[in-house]
Design an enzyme around this catalytic site. Structure first.
Site, PDB file in Angstrom:
ATOM      1  N   ASP A 137      53.040  13.506  30.634  1.00  0.00           N
ATOM      2  CA  ASP A 137      54.397  13.856  30.229  1.00  0.00           C
ATOM      3  C   ASP A 137      55.146  12.792  29.418  1.00  0.00           C
ATOM      4  O   ASP A 137      55.730  13.094  28.395  1.00  0.00           O
ATOM      5  CB  ASP A 137      55.263  14.166  31.465  1.00  0.00           C
ATOM      6  N   GLU A 164      49.817   9.919  43.926  1.00  0.00           N
ATOM      7  CA  GLU A 164      49.721  10.614  42.637  1.00  0.00           C
ATOM      8  C   GLU A 164      49.145   9.658  41.583  1.00  0.00           C
ATOM      9  O   GLU A 164      48.284  10.035  40.795  1.00  0.00           O
ATOM     10  CB  GLU A 164      51.126  11.099  42.222  1.00  0.00           C
TER      11      GLU A 164
HETATM   12  C1  DGY Z   1      56.610  18.047  35.886  1.00  0.00           C
HETATM   13  O1  DGY Z   1      57.481  18.851  36.211  1.00  0.00           O
HETATM   14  O2  DGY Z   1      56.629  16.858  36.212  1.00  0.00           O
HETATM   15  C2  DGY Z   1      55.428  18.513  35.216  1.00  0.00           C
HETATM   16  O3  DGY Z   1      54.596  17.519  34.759  1.00  0.00           O
HETATM   17  C3  DGY Z   1      55.621  19.617  34.258  1.00  0.00           C
HETATM   18  O4  DGY Z   1      54.437  20.294  34.353  1.00  0.00           O
END
Ligand code: DGY
Length: 425
Positions: free
Chosen positions: A163, A392
Site C-alpha cells: 500500500d 503482520e
Molecule cells: C488496507 O485496508 O490496509 C488494505 O491494504 C486495503 O486492501
C-alpha cells in the site's frame, strides 16, 4: 521448538477460519482478502486439504463476469473496517471491492496439486479452477495492458498489497485529492498509527476509489482514465509466474489451449520485464505509465521478480543485491533499502520484512539454484517468528513485531518454510 511453532501456526490459521474463508487477522481485516486467502490455502494444505481448496473456491465464487477477481469479499457486515462496501458501491449481491490483487492463484494451485495427498480431490478442484484463473489472467492482459506491451498496470496502490511503498510516492502525489469525501479510518484504531500509511496517503487511496466508482467500475475504461497507472515489476512477476504455473497445470489436465496461451503470456512478460531493469541499481524499478518515467525507488517490488523464471544474469544480480541488503539489517528481506533516506523500519511497506514476500523471492531463487541466499532468507524468517510471533510484519533491524497480530498468511508461510526445511534435498 519446530513442533511448537508448527502447532502455533495451525492454531493461528484455525482461529482466523470463518468456515469457508479466512480473515487475515481479527479486528484489522475482518473480511476475505484475495492474495492473503490464496497464500493461506498453502498453509491449510499441510493439515486439511479439502479446506485448502475451499479457501480458493470461495474467492473465485466472487469473480466478476469480466474475469476480474476482487481484492476484498465483504462476506459479512462489519463496521470495524474502512473503506467498506458503502464506499466501493460495486453493486454485487455479496459486496466486493472493485480492485484486484497480486494473482498468486496459478502458482498456489499448481503447488497444491503437485503436493496433494488426495489426488482425486486435487484433480477435481484444480480442473474446476483452471478456466477461472485463466480468465483472470486474460482479464489482466486485456484490461490492464490495452496497448499490448507485455506488462500490466496497477491502478491503485492497494492492488499491489504494498500500500504505502515508496514506489507510489511520486505517482500518488500527482493524484488530486480534491473532492475526497470525509472519512474515519479504522486501521489506526486496531494498529499503531506509526506502523500504518499516513493520512495524506489515505486521502489519495480514497480519492482513487471514488474516481473508479464514478466511472462505474467499468474495466474497459479504467486503465486509460485512471490518474494512477504504474507498471510494477513485482506485480508483473507474480502474474508471469502464475501464467507459467497455470500452463504447466493445463498441460497435466489436458487443456492445450490454456497451456499455450499461458506460456505465451509468461514469455511476453519475461521479455517486457527487461524494460524495467536498472543496471545502475542492480534491481528492477517501477515505471509510471502516466509520465512514462522510471520510478527511482529501491523497494522490494524490484526484487520480487526473482519469483519468475528470469534469465540467469538477472537472477544472480538479484541474489547479489539481496545479499548486499543483508549487510545493513539483521533480517532479510527489507521491503525498502535501509540505506535509502525514505526507509522506515516499522511503517508497513517502507522497510519492514514480510514473510510472504520472503517466501516468494526465496522460491524463485531456489529454483534458480541460489541456495546460499535462500538459506539466509529462510533462517532469518524463522528467527523473526521465534523472537516475535506471527506478526503482520517486522522491523528488519530490531525484529519488533509490527501491524496486526496472529496473521493467517504469516502462519501459512511458516508451515511452508518448515515443510521445505524437512523436504529431502
Ligand atoms: C488496507 O485496508 O490496509 C488494505 O491494504 C486495503 O486492501
Amino acid at each position: 521448538m519446530r513442533d511448537a511453532i508448527r502447532q502455533q501456526a495451525e492454531q493461528v490459521i484455525r482461529r482466523n477460519d470463518r468456515g469457508s474463508y479466512t480473515v487475515p487477522t481479527h479486528g484489522l481485516y475482518p473480511f476475505q482478502w484475495n492474495w492473503d486467502s490464496v497464500l493461506s490455502a498453502l498453509g491449510f494444505a499441510h493439515f486439511d486439504e479439502p479446506r485448502a481448496w475451499t479457501e480458493i473456491d470461495t474467492l473465485f465464487a466472487h469473480q466478476w463476469e469480466d474475469g476480474m477477481v476482487p481484492h476484498i469479499i465483504f462476506h459479512e457486515p462489519n463496521d470495524g473496517y474502512f473503506p467498506g462496501p458503502d464506499v466501493y458501491r460495486t453493486g454485487r449481491a455479496v459486496p466486493t471491492s472493485g480492485l484486484t490483487q497480486p494473482p498468486v492463484a496459478g502458482f498456489a494451485v499448481r503447488r497444491m496439486f503437485e503436493r496433494a495427498r488426495d489426488r482425486d480431490l486435487a484433480e477435481r478442484r484444480a480442473r474446476a479452477l483452471l478456466p477461472r484463473i485463466h480468465a483472470w489472467h486474460e482479464w489482466f492482459h486485456r484490461c490492464r495492458d490495452p496497448q499490448g506491451t507485455g506488462l500490466v498496470a496497477i491502478l491503485h496502490p492497494w492492488e499491489t498489497g504494498r500500500d504505502n511503498s515508496v514506489d507510489w510516492d511520486g505517482p500518488l502525489s500527482r493524484v488530486s485529492t480534491e473532492g475526497v469525501e470525509p472519512f474515519t479510518r479504522r486501521d489506526i484504531q486496531h494498529a499503531n498509527p506509526a506502523h500504518r500509511p499516513t493520512q495524506a496517503q489515505y486521502e489519495g487511496y480514497i480519492r482513487l476509489v471514488q474516481t473508479f466508482r464514478e466511472l462505474g467500475w467499468d474495466n474497459t475504461i479504467l486503465h486509460d482514465a485512471s490518474p494512477f497507472r504504474v507498471a510494477d515489476p513485482g506485480f508483473n512477476a507474480i502474474l508471469i509466474r502464475s501464467c507459467e504455473d497455470l500452463g504447466w497445470l493445463a498441460d497435466r489436465l489436458g487443456e492445450p489451449q490454456i497451456a499455450e496461451q499461458s506460456r505465451s503470456f509468461a514469455a511476453r512478460g519475461i521479455a517486457a520485464l527487461e524494460t524495467l531493469w536498472s543496471e545502475a541499481h542492480g534491481q528492477y524499478l517501477c515505471r509510471d505509465r502516466v509520465t512514462g518515467e522510471a520510478v527511482e525507488s529501491l523497494s522490494i517490488g524490484g526484487l520480487i521478480p526473482a519469483f519468475a523464471a528470469l534469465p540467469e544474469a538477472r537472477m544472480s544480480a538479484l541474489a547479489h543485491r539481496i545479499a548486499t541488503l543483508g549487510q545493513s539489517c539483521d533480517h532479510l528481506v527489507p521491503s525498502h533499502d535501509p540505506a535509502a533516506p525514505e526507509y522506515d523500519g516499522r511503517r508497513y511497506w517502507r522497510g519492514p520484512v514480510w514473510l510472504i514476500v520472503n517466501y516468494l523471492i526465496a522460491d524463485g531463487l531456489r529454483r534458480a539454484g541460489h541456495d546460499g541466499i535462500v538459506g539466509r532468507i529462510m533462517s532469518d524468517s524463522l528467527r523473526l517468528i521465534e523472537k516475535s510471533g506471527f506478526a503482520e510484519y517486522y522491523d528488519p533491524v530490531t525484529a519488533e513485531p509490527c501491524g496486526g497480530v496472529d496473521f493467517t498468511w504469516t502462519a501459512a508461510m511458516v508451515l511452508e518454510i518448515l515443510a521445505q526445511e524437512e523436504a529431502p534435498a
